[in-house]
Design a protein around this motif. Structure first.
Motif, PDB file in Angstrom:
ATOM      1  N   ARG A  92      25.237  34.136  43.783  1.00  0.00           N
ATOM      2  CA  ARG A  92      24.052  33.417  43.305  1.00  0.00           C
ATOM      3  C   ARG A  92      22.963  33.411  44.377  1.00  0.00           C
ATOM      4  NH1 ARG A  92      25.061  31.071  38.465  1.00  0.00           N
ATOM      5  NH2 ARG A  92      27.248  30.697  37.925  1.00  0.00           N
ATOM      6  N   PRO A  97      31.751  33.986  34.315  1.00  0.00           N
ATOM      7  CA  PRO A  97      30.999  33.015  35.127  1.00  0.00           C
ATOM      8  C   PRO A  97      31.735  32.569  36.381  1.00  0.00           C
ATOM      9  CG  PRO A  97      30.934  32.427  32.798  1.00  0.00           C
ATOM     10  CD  PRO A  97      31.936  33.534  32.926  1.00  0.00           C
ATOM     11  N   ASP A  98      33.077  32.540  36.333  1.00  0.00           N
ATOM     12  CA  ASP A  98      33.832  32.093  37.501  1.00  0.00           C
ATOM     13  C   ASP A  98      33.701  33.057  38.680  1.00  0.00           C
ATOM     14  OD1 ASP A  98      34.651  29.919  36.061  1.00  0.00           O
ATOM     15  OD2 ASP A  98      36.599  30.772  35.496  1.00  0.00           O
ATOM     16  N   PRO A 102      30.295  39.410  37.651  1.00  0.00           N
ATOM     17  CA  PRO A 102      30.011  38.230  36.824  1.00  0.00           C
ATOM     18  C   PRO A 102      29.221  38.567  35.571  1.00  0.00           C
ATOM     19  CG  PRO A 102      29.484  37.829  39.145  1.00  0.00           C
ATOM     20  CD  PRO A 102      29.724  39.296  38.998  1.00  0.00           C
ATOM     21  N   THR A 109      24.498  30.359  32.982  1.00  0.00           N
ATOM     22  CA  THR A 109      25.659  31.184  32.617  1.00  0.00           C
ATOM     23  C   THR A 109      25.382  32.135  31.455  1.00  0.00           C
ATOM     24  OG1 THR A 109      26.489  29.434  31.149  1.00  0.00           O
ATOM     25  CG2 THR A 109      27.298  29.453  33.428  1.00  0.00           C
ATOM     26  N   LEU A 149      26.446  36.040  31.358  1.00  0.00           N
ATOM     27  CA  LEU A 149      27.559  36.275  32.272  1.00  0.00           C
ATOM     28  C   LEU A 149      28.848  36.450  31.472  1.00  0.00           C
ATOM     29  CD1 LEU A 149      26.894  33.714  35.156  1.00  0.00           C
ATOM     30  CD2 LEU A 149      26.126  36.091  34.942  1.00  0.00           C
ATOM     31  N   TRP A 156      20.211  32.750  36.989  1.00  0.00           N
ATOM     32  CA  TRP A 156      21.604  32.806  37.431  1.00  0.00           C
ATOM     33  C   TRP A 156      21.787  32.106  38.770  1.00  0.00           C
ATOM     34  CZ3 TRP A 156      22.112  38.691  36.011  1.00  0.00           C
ATOM     35  CH2 TRP A 156      22.424  38.793  34.656  1.00  0.00           C
TER      36      TRP A 156
END
Length: 313
Positions: free
Chosen positions: A203, A195-196, A272, A189, A192, A184
């Motif tokens: 991260r 993801p945004d 996320p 992704t 998740l 990640w």
């Protein structure tokens, strides 16, 4: 007293001293808000603000006491299990938080108001609070292994052999969790749900925790060995203590929070990760960290502290 022991004692004193201004500031916030002389933090009611800061005052007091216990002779007479557990968890939190806090300050957007998250906090208070965390983190990181080496020198002698079947399972589990977090952190992704929401700071924390997970797995899987070109005997033990503490402490904190989000579904909190996967990873990290600690300490807490006082050669 050798150089490593002197450095550990000095670090313990330094950590306790660095945390003292933090405790004083928090006490002033509690007293000032109760007397109407200091503002309540943004988003808090008076009762919530007082309770929150009273808890942090208690945590600061524990940190100061812990730092002194790792340096003073009376700390060798305290019960080993609760003392080491508190220090292990505290160091686990802070070895991950320190690089995250430094990197986060570099990644964060500048605040045009000039006041940080709460413009009512003077800059010097924010600096002292940050200094307290950094000082305590560095202090525990250096003082805890020195204390353990002084009280249980055989744990750092490199003569303990390889891990048990439970230890090998913990190594595999911790490495798997660490690899997922690093995936990640690298921008992956899979797994998740949103993801945004995986911003740079999230991260970054995944990368730090994932790295410590792999460090712990390597250290527990490979005990120190003598011989030219090999790691010093004490280094895998130190890294194993810190890495397993990071696994246990951070996921031990994030697991109940993630469970709360999964059950209560607060509208203003979106994580996320897929919640089921996040819960599984944090549970595995807690179990792996605890099993790694058991692997590193099995049999050593039975040693009488007055006998195990000579550092290893």
């Amino acid at each position: 007293m050798d150089r490593w022991d002197r450095m550990g004692r000095l670090a313990a004193y330094g950590g306790a001293a660095a945390m003292a201004p933090y405790a004083v500031i928090k006490v002033s916030w509690v007293v000032g808000s109760l007397l109407g002389l200091a503002p309540v933090g943004a988003g808090f009611g008076l009762a919530e603000w007082v309770v929150l800061n009273t808890v942090t005052v208690g945590m600061a007091a524990v940190g100061i006491t812990l730092g002194l216990a790792l340096a003073r002779p009376w700390g060798m007479r305290l019960p080993g299990v609760p003392l080491v557990f508190c220090a292990w968890v505290g160091a686990g939190f802070l070895v991950s938080m320190l690089p995250y806090a430094v990197a986060d300050s570099l990644l964060s957007e500048p605040d045009d108001s000039g006041g940080g998250n709460d413009p009512r906090m003077p800059g010097w208070e924010a600096a002292l609070i940050q200094l307290g965390f950094i000082g305590m983190g560095l202090g525990l990181t250096l003082a805890l292994p020195a204390y353990l080496r002084r009280r249980w020198p055989e744990a750092f002698s490199g003569r303990g052999g390889g891990p048990s079947p439970l230890g090998r399972a913990a190594v595999a589990l911790g490495a798997a969790v660490g690899l997922m977090w690093l995936y990640w952190a690298a921008g992956g992704t899979a797994g998740l749900a949103h993801p945004d929401e995986g911003r740079a700071t999230w991260r970054l924390l995944c990368g730090i925790c994932g790295t410590w997970a792999l460090v712990a797995a390597f250290a527990v899987a490979r005990p120190g060995r003598e011989g030219p070109g090999r790691l010093p005997r004490w280094l895998p033990s130190v890294l194993g203590w810190l890495g397993s503490g990071s696994l246990f402490a951070w996921s031990g904190w994030k697991l109940p929070f993630t469970l709360y989000v999964a059950i209560a579904s607060p509208p203003d909190v979106v994580l996320p990760e897929r919640l089921s996967l996040a819960i599984t990873l944090h549970l595995c990290a807690v179990l792996a960290g605890g099993a790694m600690m058991w692997t590193l300490t099995r049999g050593h807490f039975r040693t009488r502290p007055e006998v195990a006082t000579a550092p290893p050669g």
